[in-house]
Enzyme design. Structure first.
Site, PDB file in Angstrom:
ATOM      1  N   HIS A  14      70.279  88.203 -29.109  1.00 33.43           N
ATOM      2  CA  HIS A  14      71.015  87.315 -29.780  1.00 33.43           C
ATOM      3  C   HIS A  14      70.722  85.873 -29.580  1.00 33.43           C
ATOM      4  CE1 HIS A  14      74.170  86.503 -32.791  1.00 33.43           C
ATOM      5  NE2 HIS A  14      75.034  86.165 -31.943  1.00 33.43           N
ATOM      6  N   ASN A  64      78.501  80.219 -33.201  1.00 37.56           N
ATOM      7  CA  ASN A  64      79.635  80.032 -34.136  1.00 37.56           C
ATOM      8  C   ASN A  64      79.879  78.555 -34.109  1.00 37.56           C
ATOM      9  OD1 ASN A  64      79.734  82.698 -34.250  1.00 37.56           O
ATOM     10  ND2 ASN A  64      81.962  82.793 -34.042  1.00 37.56           N
ATOM     11  N   ASN A 110      76.240  83.807 -38.061  1.00 34.34           N
ATOM     12  CA  ASN A 110      77.192  82.668 -37.794  1.00 34.34           C
ATOM     13  C   ASN A 110      76.951  81.390 -37.322  1.00 34.34           C
ATOM     14  OD1 ASN A 110      79.546  84.490 -38.690  1.00 34.34           O
ATOM     15  ND2 ASN A 110      79.435  85.392 -36.442  1.00 34.34           N
TER      16      ASN A 110
END
Length: 134
Positions: A14, A64, A110
């Protein structure tokens, strides 16, 4: 060139954007030049290559909120959204495959959504790095 990710989860798929920017810093011989810049809550390294001045950025925030760091750096270094390259993971691409995307939507990412929202623009170029589906 902003490597998107979760700073505390480096080394995970990620956060591959940060790994790509780390690799770029090594190739440009500035890997020892990373500095913590509290003004944009990020690690920053400056590089010059082929007549271009580059700001390499690794936000020290959760994915985020990466857009807050990118926006602050853009203000500090007088960059427009179209000057910014976002490097981020892409679940819909096979592991290791890459694609360049010019502008457009966040496509559910995001970190990209955060950048679009904070910069009030979707004009950033994106380097999407495939991480595959778990």
């Amino acid at each position: 060139v902003a490597g998107l990710g979760n700073y505390g989860l480096r080394g995970t798929r990620h956060s591959v954007g940060m790994a790509v920017v780390d690799r770029l810093a090594r190739q440009l011989a500035v890997a020892e030049g990373w500095q913590v810049d509290r003004r944009c809550c990020a690690d920053v390294a400056l590089a010059t290559t082929r007549g271009l001045e580059l700001v390499l950025l690794k936000p020290r925030r959760l994915m985020n909120l990466n857009g807050l760091s990118v926006t602050s750096a853009a203000e500090i270094y007088n960059l427009r959204p179209e000057d910014i390259y976002l490097v981020h993971d892409d679940l819909d691409k096979a592991l290791g495959k890459v694609a360049i995307k010019l502008g457009g939507s966040a496509r559910g990412h995001n970190g990209v959504r955060s950048c679009i929202s904070a910069l009030h623009s979707n004009e950033m170029t994106r380097l999407r790095v495939g991480i595959g589906r778990p």
